[in-house]
Design an enzyme around this catalytic site. Structure first.
Site, short mmCIF file in Angstrom:
data_model
loop_
_atom_site.label_atom_id
_atom_site.label_comp_id
_atom_site.label_asym_id
_atom_site.label_seq_id
_atom_site.Cartn_x
_atom_site.Cartn_y
_atom_site.Cartn_z
N GLY A 44 -20.15 -19.62 24.54
CA GLY A 44 -20.84 -19.31 25.79
C GLY A 44 -22.22 -19.94 25.79
O GLY A 44 -22.60 -20.67 26.70
N PHE A 45 -22.99 -19.66 24.72
CA PHE A 45 -24.32 -20.24 24.54
C PHE A 45 -25.20 -19.99 25.75
O PHE A 45 -26.04 -20.82 26.09
CB PHE A 45 -24.22 -21.73 24.21
CG PHE A 45 -23.27 -22.00 23.07
CD1 PHE A 45 -23.59 -21.62 21.78
CD2 PHE A 45 -22.05 -22.60 23.30
CE1 PHE A 45 -22.71 -21.83 20.74
CE2 PHE A 45 -21.16 -22.81 22.26
CZ PHE A 45 -21.48 -22.43 20.97
N GLY A 91 -16.94 -16.28 19.51
CA GLY A 91 -16.85 -17.23 18.40
C GLY A 91 -17.78 -16.85 17.27
O GLY A 91 -17.87 -17.55 16.26
N ALA A 113 -24.35 -8.28 17.50
CA ALA A 113 -23.90 -7.70 16.23
C ALA A 113 -24.59 -6.38 15.94
O ALA A 113 -23.94 -5.36 15.67
CB ALA A 113 -24.16 -8.70 15.10
N LEU A 172 -23.88 -8.71 7.76
CA LEU A 172 -22.68 -7.90 7.98
C LEU A 172 -21.43 -8.61 7.48
O LEU A 172 -20.47 -7.97 7.07
CB LEU A 172 -22.55 -7.56 9.46
CG LEU A 172 -23.73 -6.73 10.00
CD1 LEU A 172 -23.69 -6.67 11.52
CD2 LEU A 172 -23.74 -5.34 9.40
N ASN A 173 -21.42 -9.93 7.54
CA ASN A 173 -20.32 -10.73 7.00
C ASN A 173 -20.94 -12.07 6.59
O ASN A 173 -21.41 -12.83 7.43
CB ASN A 173 -19.22 -10.93 8.05
CG ASN A 173 -18.08 -11.81 7.52
OD1 ASN A 173 -18.30 -12.87 6.93
ND2 ASN A 173 -16.86 -11.38 7.75
N LYS A 226 -19.79 -14.78 5.62
CA LYS A 226 -19.17 -16.03 6.08
C LYS A 226 -19.51 -16.30 7.55
O LYS A 226 -19.95 -17.40 7.90
CB LYS A 226 -17.65 -15.95 5.90
CG LYS A 226 -16.95 -17.27 6.26
CD LYS A 226 -15.43 -17.12 6.30
CE LYS A 226 -14.83 -17.37 4.92
NZ LYS A 226 -13.34 -17.41 4.98
N GLU A 230 -29.08 -17.13 17.14
CA GLU A 230 -30.05 -18.03 17.75
C GLU A 230 -31.15 -18.45 16.78
O GLU A 230 -31.64 -19.57 16.83
CB GLU A 230 -30.66 -17.35 18.97
CG GLU A 230 -29.61 -17.06 20.04
CD GLU A 230 -30.15 -16.26 21.19
OE1 GLU A 230 -30.88 -15.28 20.94
OE2 GLU A 230 -29.86 -16.61 22.35
MO1 MOS Z 1 -27.74 -16.39 24.97
S1 MOS Z 1 -28.42 -18.23 25.39
O1 MOS Z 1 -28.86 -15.24 25.38
O2 MOS Z 1 -26.16 -16.28 25.29
#
Ligand code: MOS
Length: 730
Positions: free
Chosen positions: A244-245, A472, A515, A617-618, A620, A692
């Site tokens: 989504g980003f 993702g 998360a 939390l994970n 990987k 981020e």
């Molecule tokens: Mo983000 S760029 O706050 O999905």
């Protein structure tokens, strides 16, 4: 049953640390991984829905004007065409996530190239696309060639919330060392792999929409509002989301269009945007211009800190790329001036793209800091260390937990950073100048209200339900891990069901709050379940030790439950603790690059990111987030820029062939260090956001390495070969 926690105090309990299974933090593979790599995990457009019509959007080929009429007859007789829908709600601009309502629309006004004006619906996609190409309409257009960052423009709007403390001009004039520099950054596209897509079904009472969304918890009210429905008449499903980003934070045009068509035609309608439409229509990151004035004493300690920035936005939209965000608290300097202003421009909505604010603010700041280190004549790592303030430089709040120094030190150590004197052009191999650079990372900590239902079944398995998404990032993994850990269940006895608004409202995925927010809600629900289990086991909640599906040395969960099902909705709310601390993730980047002395081409040789973001939390999925952040840094540093045609405002590079996100050949071996940290003020599970943070500042490490390699101080990102050559000393 429900359990509620509002976090007013730092949560220093280490319940998760006391757990006996050790599932939290483990680098477990994603439960959704196999389905995704084998193509069996259905994305929004892939649900096999009978009798489904296909819709293709028609968009405006000009930047500003009015649609006078759509000639539906021009295509209605074409094969397979069912309808042309030019409902004015289609002209709606994408809402920016969190508004809770669709934006009010003027009738048929177009404000940017690519704005949707009609939907052509046909029996097949090919028929719809063909008809969409042939649809004619009448309009009055003026093409406006805005130059958003033109320093001559005097109509930019200063935003509220400026910081003014002391006298920056005086600090600059009295400084032993100072830097006054302006950096620019270009527009970015979110560039998620999965294009925006929706399938809408209307049964006369209820609208069900499969869509690619980050925030179903808000999108449901946005869509209901856009259509004049009640929220309980809408169900959104987004079980798998291909990135989504930021571009899927708000409900967007394809979902509104599919819904209007499905309700009007009383048949299911699918709308999938083309890659070009995703680029032209959804939203963009604003371009920015950022002036830094840094004043320092002879030891490099900041006495003044100025960050004045201009960003752009469509008229009427309120979002303004918050580039000052981490500048507010990252470094000291008692004389401060921070001001953001917005220049209005007819380009598509500027919105949140991959770490809005710091993604472009931090690289600019960290480039200016590199110049200051050179002015002062000290190691750039040392300059950062000397300027870590005791408390927030303006409001005096303490930092919740902050591993900036540790990241700088551990990152430098692992990278093999040379703390000695630095001069450009010290190393050359054939045509290539080689150099190193570094930068700090910072990204504010966000957290949001969240609900999740955890049900313990009589067979000793657990089911977690929430409309939270996994875009993702690994939500399926971490939600399962927190549940498994808390309830003493192996992972194969925990089922996580996400992305359906018929479930309790999650926090959505955005701003890196996903998360910590959703796992806090799960934590709250599981705490409550544990209290019930403890009672059944005849021990106190603190004494209850659960492992492998039962009490250690005691009854199994199946025995304890004795046929009963236990279900609790956990409700987490951020509380007063937010106002008592400055909470942020921190990190440090180190890069080695080579710059071609003839072509100005830059290749990244190696790069490292060290991060502190609270509880992992994970390991990987968290590391994957960090790696992705570094990859985006490479894009921001070297290649990514939306190029707008100056005449009609269309995006000239509106696909992934022309808009360059880094590919394997651009990305060298990357190293990630996750510094051990617990942040009790950030969330009850002591975790912060990671996604981020991974990129916030990274582009500067590359830019600073370019300077160190070849002596070119490029004052704009991306540092494309033409810009590097132009800045290259003789
Ligand atoms: Mo983000 S760029 O706050 O999905």
């Amino acid at each position: 049953m429900s359990a509620h926690l509002k976090q007013d105090e730092p949560d220093t309990r280490n319940l998760l640390d006391d757990m006996v299974q050790g599932i939290i933090g483990k680098p477990l593979a994603r439960p959704d991984g196999l389905g995704k790599v084998t193509g069996t995990a259905p994305y929004a457009a892939e649900y096999p829905i009978a009798d489904c019509l296909e819709g293709v959007l028609v968009t405006a080929p000009f930047t500003k004007g009015t649609i006078k009429g759509v000639h539906k007859d021009s295509v209605l007789s074409m094969p397979g065409v069912v309808a042309v829908i030019d409902d004015k709600r289609l002209t709606a601009r994408a809402a920016q996530g969190g508004a809770g309502e669709a934006p009010a629309q003027p009738a048929r006004e177009v404000g940017y190239f690519g704005q949707p004006i009609a939907l052509v619906v046909a029996e097949s996609f090919e028929q719809a696309r063909d008809a969409a190409k042939h649809l004619t309409f009448e309009y009055r257009a003026e093409n406006v060639a805005d130059v958003p960052l033109d320093p001559e423009r005097t109509d930019a709007e200063p935003q509220d919330g400026a910081t003014r403390q002391g006298d920056l001009a005086q600090a600059m004039s009295q400084a032993a060392h100072s830097v006054d520099v302006t950096y620019t950054t270009e527009g970015h596209s979110s560039a998620a792999m999965e294009p925006h897509a929706a399938i809408a079904q209307w049964d006369g009472q209820k609208l069900t929409v499969h869509a690619s969304l980050q925030m179903p918890n808000y999108n449901i009210s946005e869509l209901a509002d856009a259509l004049g429905l009640e929220e309980d008449q809408v169900r959104l499903i987004a079980r798998y989301v291909g990135g989504g980003f930021g571009s899927k934070l708000g409900i967007s045009e394809e979902a509104v269009a599919a819904s209007i068509a499905a309700m009007e035609l009383e048949r299911p309608v699918r709308v999938v945007l083309s890659r070009q439409q995703v680029f032209q229509t959804i939203m963009r990151r604003s371009e920015t211009s950022q002036r830094f004035r840094l004043a320092a004493d002879e030891n490099g300690r900041l006495t003044g800190f100025g960050h004045e920035a201009r960003v752009s936005q469509l008229p009427g939209e309120s979002f303004a790329e918050p580039v000052l965000q981490s500048s507010e608290f990252l470094y000291g300097g008692e004389n401060r001036l921070l001001q953001l202003e917005v220049a209005r421009i007819h380009r598509m909505t500027a919105g949140s793209v991959r770490a809005p604010g710091e993604a472009v603010g931090m690289p600019a700041l960290e480039s200016a800091m590199d110049m200051l280190a050179e002015e002062v004549g000290i190691d750039p790592v040392e300059l950062r260390l000397r300027n870590i303030p005791e408390c927030h430089p303006v409001n005096g709040l303490p930092y919740s937990s902050r591993k900036l120094a540790e990241c700088l030190e551990q990152g430098a150590e692992a990278f093999g950073w040379d703390h000695g004197p630095r001069k450009p052009r010290q190393r050359r191999e054939g045509e290539w100048w080689i150099g190193t650079g570094m930068a700090s990372a910072a990204r504010v900590h966000n957290i949001a209200e969240a609900r999740a239902r955890v049900t313990l079944k009589p067979d000793g398995t657990a089911l977690v339900e929430t409309d939270m998404t996994d875009i993702g990032t690994g939500t399926y993994s971490i939600v399962g891990q927190v549940t498994g850990e808390m309830l003493g269940l192996p992972m194969d006895r925990v089922l996580v069901d996400l992305g359906d608004t018929d479930f309790p409202r999650g926090p959505g995925s955005g701003g890196s709050w996903g998360a910590s927010s959703i796992c806090s809600a799960v934590f709250v629900a599981c705490e409550d379940l544990r209290a019930t289990l403890a009672k059944k086991a005849g021990v106190s909640a603190e004494e209850l030790k659960l492992k492998d599906g039962g009490v250690i040395g005691g009854a199994s969960l199946v025995e304890l439950l004795d046929g009963e099902e236990l279900s609790v909705e956990g409700h987490y709310e951020p509380g007063a603790v937010e106002d008592d601390f400055t909470a942020s993730g921190y990190g440090a980047f180190f890069a080695q690059v080579r710059v071609n002395r003839f072509t100005g081409e830059t290749r990244v040789d190696r790069m490292l990111g060290a991060y502190g973001f609270g509880r992992v939390l994970n390991a990987k999925t968290a590391r994957s987030q960090c790696l992705g952040g570094i990859v985006w840094s490479i894009g921001a540093a070297l290649t990514e820029a939306l190029l707008f045609d100056p005449v009609d405002g269309h995006i000239a590079n509106c696909d992934l062939a022309e808009y360059h996100v880094p590919v394997n050949r651009d990305v060298p071996d990357l190293e990630v260090i996750m510094v051990e940290e617990r942040d009790p003020a950030a969330s009850p599970i002591q975790a912060k956001g990671v996604g981020e943070l991974g990129m916030c500042g990274g582009a500067a490490a590359i830019g600073n390495a370019i300077y160190n390699a070849c002596g070119a101080r490029v004052l704009g990102f991306p540092m494309t070969p033409d810009r590097v050559i132009a800045a290259m000393p003789e």
